[in-house]
Scaffold this motif. Structure first.
Motif, PDB file in Angstrom:
ATOM      1  N   GLY A 156     -47.930 -40.953  66.415  1.00 50.87           N
ATOM      2  CA  GLY A 156     -48.723 -39.737  66.389  1.00 50.87           C
ATOM      3  C   GLY A 156     -48.289 -38.729  67.431  1.00 50.87           C
ATOM      4  N   THR A 160     -49.917 -42.084  70.368  1.00 50.76           N
ATOM      5  CA  THR A 160     -50.426 -43.364  69.875  1.00 50.76           C
ATOM      6  C   THR A 160     -49.588 -43.816  68.683  1.00 50.76           C
ATOM      7  OG1 THR A 160     -52.033 -42.274  68.432  1.00 50.76           O
ATOM      8  CG2 THR A 160     -52.775 -42.902  70.636  1.00 50.76           C
ATOM      9  N   GLU A 162     -49.564 -45.955  65.090  1.00 55.16           N
ATOM     10  CA  GLU A 162     -50.380 -46.522  64.015  1.00 55.16           C
ATOM     11  C   GLU A 162     -49.505 -47.435  63.168  1.00 55.16           C
ATOM     12  OE1 GLU A 162     -53.421 -44.125  61.743  1.00 55.16           O
ATOM     13  OE2 GLU A 162     -52.018 -44.571  60.091  1.00 55.16           O
ATOM     14  N   GLU A 164     -49.413 -50.143  59.830  1.00 60.79           N
ATOM     15  CA  GLU A 164     -50.032 -50.744  58.647  1.00 60.79           C
ATOM     16  C   GLU A 164     -49.488 -52.165  58.485  1.00 60.79           C
ATOM     17  OE1 GLU A 164     -49.725 -48.503  55.072  1.00 60.79           O
ATOM     18  OE2 GLU A 164     -50.520 -46.659  55.966  1.00 60.79           O
ATOM     19  N   ILE A 173     -54.960 -51.474  59.061  1.00 61.62           N
ATOM     20  CA  ILE A 173     -54.358 -50.447  59.907  1.00 61.62           C
ATOM     21  C   ILE A 173     -54.831 -50.647  61.345  1.00 61.62           C
ATOM     22  CG2 ILE A 173     -54.169 -47.977  60.365  1.00 61.62           C
ATOM     23  CD1 ILE A 173     -54.646 -47.479  57.399  1.00 61.62           C
ATOM     24  N   LYS A 175     -54.205 -49.285  65.490  1.00 63.96           N
ATOM     25  CA  LYS A 175     -53.702 -48.145  66.264  1.00 63.96           C
ATOM     26  C   LYS A 175     -53.886 -48.444  67.746  1.00 63.96           C
ATOM     27  CE  LYS A 175     -54.611 -43.943  64.859  1.00 63.96           C
ATOM     28  NZ  LYS A 175     -55.325 -42.654  64.611  1.00 63.96           N
TER      29      LYS A 175
END
Length: 256
Positions: A156, A160, A162, A164, A173, A175
């Protein structure tokens, strides 16, 4: 201002995935002579993902460093990683010694600290021992967040990450902010073929060789392989005509 990302990618030299392993004569391990070796498929995916991250976030990814633990022959898998886009590499020369997951994790921890890495991307397991332990152990030793079996990774704008993960019920998901350890699954990406010109250029990139003692790591063993055997041959199946016959057969086999 976002923190620059320095990626560490561990890679392992294993018997080529296209070959069927054979047990050695002493039945203490897999026959290693006269067989083709290559980069562990899950680690190949990790290298590809690290290079993809840099293409997508040129201003954010500062460097990618690959590490391999094995004999001097493991230089070939590091050269492959360098040819794919890795900047620098290190080989921890342990000769033909088998290194257990905990020791591997300790060695990688020392490289994380030495290189100043804040993201480790590695295969979820090696296809020779199938331990699936190093990523989790490394995260534990470092006290970092971890995301295992990654099927998709997104960095991101706020720094951060993320991830899957494919699970039995669908997709999960997770994060977390950096620093972080990510282990890769098969469906994360499809590694590209390395061309000869890229392999030639990779020879000019840094590849250092160190010994475990240079890292203050002792190669201790806690496990011993007593014997290794081929799995029993599967017996031919039986075709049944109806449910009653199926139940009868299962009772004969004491499966019910």
């Amino acid at each position: 201002m976002l923190t620059k990302i320095k990626i560490l990618v561990p890679v392992k030299r294993v018997i080529d995935a296209a070959l069927k392993p054979r047990i050695n004569k002493t039945k203490t391990g897999i026959e290693s002579k006269g067989v083709k070796y290559s980069i562990n498929p899950f680690d190949d995916i990790a290298v590809e993902e690290a290079c993809k991250m840099r293409k997508s976030h040129k201003d954010l990814i500062e460097s990618i460093h690959a590490v391999s633990i094995g004999s001097l022959k493991a230089k070939e898998v590091l050269r492959t990683a360098l040819a794919k886009g890795v900047d620098t590499s290190s080989l921890v020369d342990v000769g033909d010694e088998e290194v257990e997951p905990l020791v591997v994790s300790k060695i990688l921890k020392s490289f994380v600290e030495r290189e100043g890495s804040n993201l480790v991307v590695l295969g979820k397991q090696a296809i020779d021992d199938d331990s699936n332990q190093v990523g989790q152990m490394l995260a534990g030793l470092l006290g970092w967040s971890q995301a295992t079996n990654a099927a998709k990774v997104t960095i991101g704008n706020d720094g951060t990450v993320e991830v899957e993960r494919e699970i039995d019920g669908g997709v999960e998901i997770v994060k977390a902010p950096l620093p972080m350890v990510i282990t890769t699954d098969l469906r994360l990406n499809e590694p590209k073929f390395v061309t000869l010109p890229k392999m030639m250029k990779a020879k000019k990139k840094p590849l250092e060789v160190v010994k475990p003692q240079d890292l203050n790591i002792e190669l201790t063993k806690k496990l011993e392989t007593i014997s290794l055997e081929e799995p029993a041959s599967r017996k031919a199946g039986v075709i049944v005509n109806n449910v009653d016959e199926l139940i009868s057969k299962l009772k004969e086999l004491k499966a019910l």
